[in-house]
Structure formats: C-alpha cells, structure tokens
Design a protein around this motif. Structure first.
Motif, PDB file in Angstrom:
ATOM      1  N   ASP A   1     -50.852 -50.234 -16.200  1.00 14.38           N
ATOM      2  CA  ASP A   1     -50.328 -51.024 -17.597  1.00 14.38           C
ATOM      3  C   ASP A   1     -51.552 -51.911 -18.345  1.00 14.38           C
ATOM      4  O   ASP A   1     -51.800 -51.876 -19.428  1.00 14.38           O
ATOM      5  CB  ASP A   1     -49.123 -51.878 -17.349  1.00 14.38           C
ATOM      6  CG  ASP A   1     -48.082 -50.870 -16.909  1.00 14.38           C
ATOM      7  OD1 ASP A   1     -47.614 -50.083 -17.620  1.00 14.38           O
ATOM      8  OD2 ASP A   1     -47.069 -51.594 -16.236  1.00 14.38           O
ATOM      9  N   VAL A   2     -52.127 -52.603 -17.278  1.00  8.72           N
ATOM     10  CA  VAL A   2     -53.236 -53.342 -17.753  1.00  8.72           C
ATOM     11  C   VAL A   2     -54.316 -52.378 -18.140  1.00  8.72           C
ATOM     12  O   VAL A   2     -55.217 -52.772 -19.210  1.00  8.72           O
ATOM     13  CB  VAL A   2     -53.727 -54.474 -16.575  1.00  8.72           C
ATOM     14  CG1 VAL A   2     -54.913 -55.146 -16.994  1.00  8.72           C
ATOM     15  CG2 VAL A   2     -52.513 -55.406 -16.271  1.00  8.72           C
ATOM     16  N   LEU A   3     -54.741 -51.626 -17.368  1.00 12.59           N
ATOM     17  CA  LEU A   3     -55.720 -50.635 -17.802  1.00 12.59           C
ATOM     18  C   LEU A   3     -55.471 -49.922 -19.235  1.00 12.59           C
ATOM     19  O   LEU A   3     -56.287 -50.059 -20.255  1.00 12.59           O
ATOM     20  CB  LEU A   3     -56.036 -49.485 -16.771  1.00 12.59           C
ATOM     21  CG  LEU A   3     -56.679 -48.504 -17.238  1.00 12.59           C
ATOM     22  CD1 LEU A   3     -58.127 -48.791 -16.916  1.00 12.59           C
ATOM     23  CD2 LEU A   3     -56.863 -47.172 -16.086  1.00 12.59           C
ATOM     24  N   LEU A   4     -54.273 -49.639 -19.336  1.00 15.35           N
ATOM     25  CA  LEU A   4     -53.911 -49.077 -20.843  1.00 15.35           C
ATOM     26  C   LEU A   4     -54.156 -50.078 -21.986  1.00 15.35           C
ATOM     27  O   LEU A   4     -54.530 -49.798 -22.992  1.00 15.35           O
ATOM     28  CB  LEU A   4     -52.558 -48.449 -20.881  1.00 15.35           C
ATOM     29  CG  LEU A   4     -52.385 -46.965 -19.822  1.00 15.35           C
ATOM     30  CD1 LEU A   4     -51.057 -46.621 -19.980  1.00 15.35           C
ATOM     31  CD2 LEU A   4     -53.532 -46.160 -20.158  1.00 15.35           C
ATOM     32  N   GLU A   5     -53.610 -51.305 -21.670  1.00 17.17           N
ATOM     33  CA  GLU A   5     -53.779 -52.456 -22.616  1.00 17.17           C
ATOM     34  C   GLU A   5     -55.376 -52.832 -22.859  1.00 17.17           C
ATOM     35  O   GLU A   5     -55.752 -52.920 -23.985  1.00 17.17           O
ATOM     36  CB  GLU A   5     -53.300 -53.679 -22.121  1.00 17.17           C
ATOM     37  CG  GLU A   5     -51.714 -53.720 -21.922  1.00 17.17           C
ATOM     38  CD  GLU A   5     -51.038 -54.344 -23.252  1.00 17.17           C
ATOM     39  OE1 GLU A   5     -51.827 -54.570 -24.195  1.00 17.17           O
ATOM     40  OE2 GLU A   5     -49.900 -54.511 -23.369  1.00 17.17           O
ATOM     41  N   LYS A   6     -56.275 -52.549 -22.077  1.00 14.05           N
ATOM     42  CA  LYS A   6     -57.530 -52.773 -22.322  1.00 14.05           C
ATOM     43  C   LYS A   6     -58.311 -51.837 -23.067  1.00 14.05           C
ATOM     44  O   LYS A   6     -59.220 -51.966 -23.667  1.00 14.05           O
ATOM     45  CB  LYS A   6     -58.454 -53.126 -20.731  1.00 14.05           C
ATOM     46  CG  LYS A   6     -57.976 -54.342 -20.241  1.00 14.05           C
ATOM     47  CD  LYS A   6     -58.692 -54.868 -18.658  1.00 14.05           C
ATOM     48  CE  LYS A   6     -58.593 -56.044 -18.308  1.00 14.05           C
ATOM     49  NZ  LYS A   6     -59.465 -56.293 -17.124  1.00 14.05           N
ATOM     50  N   ILE A   7     -57.773 -50.417 -22.713  1.00 14.99           N
ATOM     51  CA  ILE A   7     -58.286 -49.406 -23.363  1.00 14.99           C
ATOM     52  C   ILE A   7     -57.792 -49.577 -24.882  1.00 14.99           C
ATOM     53  O   ILE A   7     -58.808 -49.266 -25.703  1.00 14.99           O
ATOM     54  CB  ILE A   7     -57.661 -48.094 -22.750  1.00 14.99           C
ATOM     55  CG1 ILE A   7     -58.495 -47.852 -21.432  1.00 14.99           C
ATOM     56  CG2 ILE A   7     -58.095 -46.946 -23.941  1.00 14.99           C
ATOM     57  CD1 ILE A   7     -57.888 -46.608 -20.756  1.00 14.99           C
ATOM     58  N   LEU A   8     -56.796 -49.907 -25.246  1.00 12.65           N
ATOM     59  CA  LEU A   8     -56.199 -49.898 -26.297  1.00 12.65           C
ATOM     60  C   LEU A   8     -56.923 -51.335 -27.288  1.00 12.65           C
ATOM     61  O   LEU A   8     -57.415 -51.315 -28.402  1.00 12.65           O
ATOM     62  CB  LEU A   8     -54.869 -50.025 -26.639  1.00 12.65           C
ATOM     63  CG  LEU A   8     -54.201 -49.818 -28.069  1.00 12.65           C
ATOM     64  CD1 LEU A   8     -54.486 -48.619 -28.617  1.00 12.65           C
ATOM     65  CD2 LEU A   8     -52.589 -49.944 -27.951  1.00 12.65           C
ATOM     66  N   GLU A   9     -57.080 -52.122 -26.341  1.00 12.02           N
ATOM     67  CA  GLU A   9     -57.845 -53.551 -26.983  1.00 12.02           C
ATOM     68  C   GLU A   9     -59.114 -53.161 -27.541  1.00 12.02           C
ATOM     69  O   GLU A   9     -59.562 -53.731 -28.418  1.00 12.02           O
ATOM     70  CB  GLU A   9     -57.658 -54.747 -25.926  1.00 12.02           C
ATOM     71  CG  GLU A   9     -58.328 -56.048 -26.143  1.00 12.02           C
ATOM     72  CD  GLU A   9     -58.303 -57.040 -25.179  1.00 12.02           C
ATOM     73  OE1 GLU A   9     -59.258 -57.844 -25.121  1.00 12.02           O
ATOM     74  OE2 GLU A   9     -57.486 -56.905 -24.360  1.00 12.02           O
ATOM     75  N   LYS A  10     -59.852 -52.301 -26.707  1.00  5.52           N
ATOM     76  CA  LYS A  10     -61.333 -52.166 -26.716  1.00  5.52           C
ATOM     77  C   LYS A  10     -61.108 -50.999 -28.087  1.00  5.52           C
ATOM     78  O   LYS A  10     -62.206 -51.237 -29.114  1.00  5.52           O
ATOM     79  CB  LYS A  10     -61.919 -51.384 -25.690  1.00  5.52           C
ATOM     80  CG  LYS A  10     -63.360 -50.889 -26.010  1.00  5.52           C
ATOM     81  CD  LYS A  10     -64.176 -51.984 -26.374  1.00  5.52           C
ATOM     82  CE  LYS A  10     -64.432 -53.264 -25.108  1.00  5.52           C
ATOM     83  NZ  LYS A  10     -65.280 -54.262 -25.355  1.00  5.52           N
ATOM     84  N   ALA A  11     -60.162 -50.268 -28.275  1.00  6.32           N
ATOM     85  CA  ALA A  11     -60.244 -49.330 -29.492  1.00  6.32           C
ATOM     86  C   ALA A  11     -60.136 -50.120 -31.026  1.00  6.32           C
ATOM     87  O   ALA A  11     -60.736 -49.597 -31.867  1.00  6.32           O
ATOM     88  CB  ALA A  11     -58.939 -48.338 -29.325  1.00  6.32           C
ATOM     89  N   PHE A  12     -59.185 -51.399 -30.788  1.00  2.00           N
ATOM     90  CA  PHE A  12     -59.133 -52.173 -31.815  1.00  2.00           C
ATOM     91  C   PHE A  12     -60.644 -52.890 -32.071  1.00  2.00           C
ATOM     92  O   PHE A  12     -60.826 -53.277 -33.695  1.00  2.00           O
ATOM     93  CB  PHE A  12     -58.122 -53.327 -31.738  1.00  2.00           C
ATOM     94  CG  PHE A  12     -56.742 -52.739 -32.052  1.00  2.00           C
ATOM     95  CD1 PHE A  12     -56.245 -52.590 -33.344  1.00  2.00           C
ATOM     96  CD2 PHE A  12     -55.899 -52.174 -31.088  1.00  2.00           C
ATOM     97  CE1 PHE A  12     -55.016 -52.316 -33.742  1.00  2.00           C
ATOM     98  CE2 PHE A  12     -54.798 -51.630 -31.285  1.00  2.00           C
ATOM     99  CZ  PHE A  12     -54.341 -51.705 -32.769  1.00  2.00           C
ATOM    100  N   GLU A  13     -61.512 -53.165 -31.282  1.00  2.00           N
ATOM    101  CA  GLU A  13     -62.796 -53.725 -31.581  1.00  2.00           C
ATOM    102  C   GLU A  13     -63.594 -52.784 -32.236  1.00  2.00           C
ATOM    103  O   GLU A  13     -64.313 -53.186 -33.065  1.00  2.00           O
ATOM    104  CB  GLU A  13     -63.284 -54.279 -30.110  1.00  2.00           C
ATOM    105  CG  GLU A  13     -62.517 -55.340 -29.383  1.00  2.00           C
ATOM    106  CD  GLU A  13     -63.261 -55.802 -28.054  1.00  2.00           C
ATOM    107  OE1 GLU A  13     -64.736 -55.161 -27.803  1.00  2.00           O
ATOM    108  OE2 GLU A  13     -62.721 -56.491 -27.311  1.00  2.00           O
ATOM    109  N   ILE A  14     -63.598 -51.456 -31.974  1.00  2.00           N
ATOM    110  CA  ILE A  14     -64.535 -50.552 -32.661  1.00  2.00           C
ATOM    111  C   ILE A  14     -63.950 -50.094 -33.970  1.00  2.00           C
ATOM    112  O   ILE A  14     -64.658 -49.790 -34.706  1.00  2.00           O
ATOM    113  CB  ILE A  14     -64.619 -49.411 -31.425  1.00  2.00           C
ATOM    114  CG1 ILE A  14     -65.104 -49.874 -30.173  1.00  2.00           C
ATOM    115  CG2 ILE A  14     -65.375 -48.243 -31.852  1.00  2.00           C
ATOM    116  CD1 ILE A  14     -64.860 -48.885 -28.954  1.00  2.00           C
TER     117      ILE A  14
END
Length: 543
Positions: free
Chosen positions: A165-178
C-alpha cells in the motif's frame, strides 16, 4: 486500508489489516485463525470489489456468518463499524480514518465508444535505449535522459518498500510530481485472476477528498487487451468520447492510462486525468508515463518476490521440523500438497522408545535429561530424514515417524525398516562414546506396522498438526512396547513387504492390548547379505 478489530479466544485484542481477499476460519492457513470448535476450517472471506468496497461471503460454514445480526446467505457489503460474527468472535470492520482515500470511489463506466483511439503507444515500442552511435536527434537523447532521470528519482524516493500500500502510494505521489494530473488511480490485477482492483486513488491535493473518480471501460479495455498506453488530449471535445458518461459526468478534459507491464505480464494500470482545458497531457507525457510505469512494475514485482520469499521462509521453518529436506522442497514448490483434512493413505508407522528412561530421569537433574534427549533426538531425526520419513511427533522420550504420508512410495516399508536398523547401529556408536566418558548408555526398542491410516491436519481447536491416526497407529505403539532393548519388532504387513530383504525371527502370536485376536510379529535381526557373483579376479568368491 480497511481493518477488522477483534479479541481472540484468549481475550487478546487483535487488529488485522484487510487484503483484497481475507480468509477466516479455524485452520492455521487462514488469514484470521479463530480457534473455536463451532467455527469451520474455512468459514468465510472478506473481499474487496472493483470499486474498493468490502463485502463478506460465507463459505457454506456449519454455523453461519452474521453481519450486525443478519445471516450472510450470498454476500453482504460492510459499512464502517459493522460487526462480523463468526462463532463466538465479533470482528468490527473499520475504514482507516487516517487516509482520505478511504472516502474515495473509483467507478468503471461501460461507455459506448469506438475502440480506435488515435494517440497510443504499443508495449513493444520505445522500451530500450539506443546505442550512443545510433542517436542522431537531440530529441531522442532528451527523451532517454528523461526516462533515466525519472527511473532514478523513482527508485531513490521509494527504495526497498515492504508494504504494498505504501509502495503504491509513493508511486502515485511521484506521478503527481511529474505530470499535471488532477486525479490518479492505480488498479492492480489480482493474482490468478483477470480482475482489476483499485488499490490507490488520490487527487493533487491529498488533504482534499477526491470523491468519485470515473474511468471509461472502453479505455481500460484498450489498455488491458492491447497492452497499449492510451492518451486523450481533450476528452470533452473529442467526438470519439461524445457518448462517454464517465467523461461528461467527471468533467474530464484529458486522460492518460498506461499498463503496468513486466515483460508481457499485466500487473495493473496507472490512470491519470485532468479537468483543465485541452493539452494537459502530450504524447511526450504519455511516453514518459509509459517508461515510468515500467519502472513501477519492476518495483511492484520486487515487492511481491520479497513477500513470497518471506512466506516461503516461514513455511520452510515449519516444514523442516516435520519433513525431510527433500520433502520440504516438494511442498514449497507446490509439487506435493499436504491435505488440510483427513485422507486415507497406506503408510508404515514407527515408534522408537528409550528403555529404562524413567530410572535415568529419577537419578539425574532435569537439565541433564533434556541435554541427553536433545542429543539423542538430533541423531535419530537425521536418520529418519535420511530415509525420507516424516517426523510426526515426540512423545516424551518416544519418537513417532511415518513413511507413506504425505508422499507415498512403493518401498515405504523398506525405507522404514532400513531406518530402524540404522537407528540401532547409530545408538551402538553413541553408547560406545558415552562409555568412554563414563556416562550412562541408552537402549531403544523400535516397533513398526503397515496399513491404512487417516492422514492430514488434525488436533484440537487450540493446536493442529499433520499426523496419522487409526488402528494401524495404535497397533504400532503396542508392537513397540513388545520390542526389548536393541530390538526391532514389526507387524505382519510390514514383514510381508520386506521379508526378502531381512533376516528375522518369528515371535509367538502375541496378545496386544485393544486387539481381539493375537498378532503375528517378527523380530528383525538385520538385512540379508547379498550373494557375490564370481568374477575373473575372484572366481571362488561366494557368500
């Protein structure tokens, strides 16, 4: 993520975070094990549907499953604070209050759209990096640099994350940065299933709830079936989306949906959308998101491999106490199944008991007794595993072992007898070493019996173990009581299987406790010596 809170049979308060599928039952392999005799081995499951809601299904349990007092006949959806009653245990369902996305929904709409989407990137295209000598355009160099930069940033920000869950949250968070997205969703494919489950949903501002995020079924099918990355620059103005209710209702202007692919295997989908005017996403964005998704798929797969390794380590530790190393590998690999319930098997059962151990225990300290037993058990278990037997249990100073369960071989009885003979030989060496140190020696009696047993996970609701039961087992322990120090006594069925291989003395028919008729038994003296065939070097050799 959602969770259930309950008290186990000992009154200990427990919290269990729910997975996509969470099993409840009495059996040790259930995700939530309830040691209650009125609870079935596989009682019920809590599942998460494609829209992120949880429901309960009863698995034809003997005493039923109840939600807030209502019996579950097919399935019942859970609301925050609902009580799931299984036997005498009440489990309270809770959405995680610390996460805003627990209030979000992902809706997949079946839109009437054409599947010919103009802007797409095939999975096979643009996967690798060109050699330096073949780069002729600055745009290609910039694109490859951007992919490397994002891959590096993603791996640096996430690292080795063990919580999915944390891994997927971080992936989506990084997508919003880009990317300039307003909403983002990661849908994951359930193992051994075609279903996609929304695992993470969020907006650009994580402190504000997203609400209902709508995804076009047509776009999703294009991504899944064709393994294509799909872009709509301005979905509201695109005639191809004119009938798409999910686009209209969500006021969606631009969307990007890319597959999470590991080679040809689909792990899930990343979906981003924007409500701004046209041009929120470009084809370059789609190319970058495609590369981003490949890197994310690798990280997700690494997470799954780590979890699988952790689970295998736990399984191996348990099985190594029971099975030989060869059988452990068979079970872990899935080539051999250990049945949860009882099944009829033909097996040879062995009991090995130390003679006069009571007198030894009376004249020595408990520490000395334990040290001796541990040393003795270590030797005997190694021999049992060498002959590929299954260690059933220790009963005081007695050892119980099985051949024929969980894996049956045509020579199980022979393996058991050879094991017993080697055990007596090793005890001889063991005693010689103890005599040299002026220590007391051990003598064991061994009994074996062959026939039909019931094999499987058995025991009380407090503890379940793999074992065998039946008259054959009871007779084996009676035969062991007949065997004197240094003797190996076998029942008639065991002897029938090995009589051509051993030298044995037939004992007088003996009355055993619990048996209505006397039993024929045989005292094994050892293995027969094989005749040596004459050779040119030894023409007179015979024995």
């Amino acid at each position: 993520m959602a969770k259930v809170i309950y008290r186990d049979t000992r009154g200990v308060r427990r919290t269990h975070t729910l997975d996509n599928v969470t099993s409840i039952g009495r059996h040790p392999e259930q995700d939530i094990q309830l040691l209650d005799r009125v609870v079935s081995k596989e009682h019920a499951v809590i599942e998460k549907d494609i829209e992120g809601y949880y429901y309960v299904r009863d698995l034809d349990s003997r005493n039923g499953t109840y939600i807030d007092g209502e019996e579950v006949n097919s399935q019942i959806y859970l609301t925050d604070g609902a009580t799931i009653s299984v036997g005498s245990t009440d489990l309270t369902f809770h959405e995680d209050p610390t996460k805003v996305d627990s209030q979000n929904r992902v809706t997949i709409h079946a839109d009437e759209l054409e599947s010919h989407i103009q802007n797409r990137i095939a999975h096979q295209a643009d996967e690798g990096f060109l050699p330096e000598s073949k780069i002729n355009e600055v745009s290609v160099l910039r694109r490859d640099y951007e992919k490397l930069r994002i891959a590096h940033a993603l791996s640096q920000s996430i690292g080795v994350e063990t919580d999915l869950d944390v891994l997927l949250e971080k992936i989506l968070e990084k997508a919003f940065e880009i990317f300039p997205a307003d909403h983002g969703v990661i849908l994951m494919r359930l193992p051994d299933s075609e279903r996609l489950i929304p695992m993470v949903v969020r907006g650009r501002d994580p402190s504000i709830g997203v609400g209902d995020v709508r995804i076009s079924r047509t776009i999703l099918n294009e991504v899944i079936d064709e393994k294509q990355a799909v872009l709509s620059s301005d979905a509201m103005k695109d005639d191809r989306f004119s009938g798409a209710h999910s686009i209209i209702l969500g006021n969606i202007r631009s969307t990007m949906s890319v597959p999470l692919l590991l080679e040809e295997r689909l792990l899930g989908v990343i979906h981003l959308d924007s409500t701004v005017e046209s041009g929120a996403f470009t084809e370059k964005d789609l190319q970058i998101l495609t590369g981003f998704a490949r890197q994310a798929a690798v990280l997700i797969n690494h997470h799954r491999l780590l979890k699988k390794m952790e689970e295998e380590i736990v399984v191996r530790e348990k099985l190594h106490r029971l099975l030989s190393p060869q059988l452990v590998e068979e079970v872990v690999s899935g080539r051999l199944e250990m049945k949860k319930g009882g099944e009829l098997r033909r097996a040879t059962v062995m009991f090995a008991d130390i003679r006069n151990f009571t007198s030894y225990s009376e004249s020595h300290t408990p520490q000395q007794v334990v040290e001796l037993l541990n040393e003795y058990f270590e030797l005997m278990v190694d021999i049992i595993f060498k002959h590929e037997g299954t260690l059933d249990k220790f009963i005081g100073d007695e050892i119980m072992a099985i051949w024929g369960a969980p894996l049956a071989r045509p020579d199980d009885a022979e393996r058991a007898v050879r094991c017993a003979i080697e055990m007596q030989e090793v005890i001889g060496t063991f005693n010689a070493n103890r005599q040299a140190g002026d220590e007391e020696t051990l003598r064991i009696g061994v009994g074996l019996n062959t026939g039909e047993v019931v094999a499987g996970y058995m025991g009380s609701t407090k503890s379940m173990n793999y074992t065998v039961m039946g008259d054959v087992v009871n007779t084996a322990t009676r035969i062991c009581s007949v065997a004197g120090p240094g003797e190996i006594v076998v029942g008639p069925d065991t002897y029938e299987q090995v009589h051509k291989l051993v030298v044995a003395d037939k004992l007088p028919p003996t009355e055993l406790k619990g048996k209505s008729e006397k039993v024929d038994m045989f005292n094994i003296q050892g293995l027969r010596k094989r005749k040596v065939q004459p050779t040119l070097r030894n023409p007179k050799s015979s024995s």
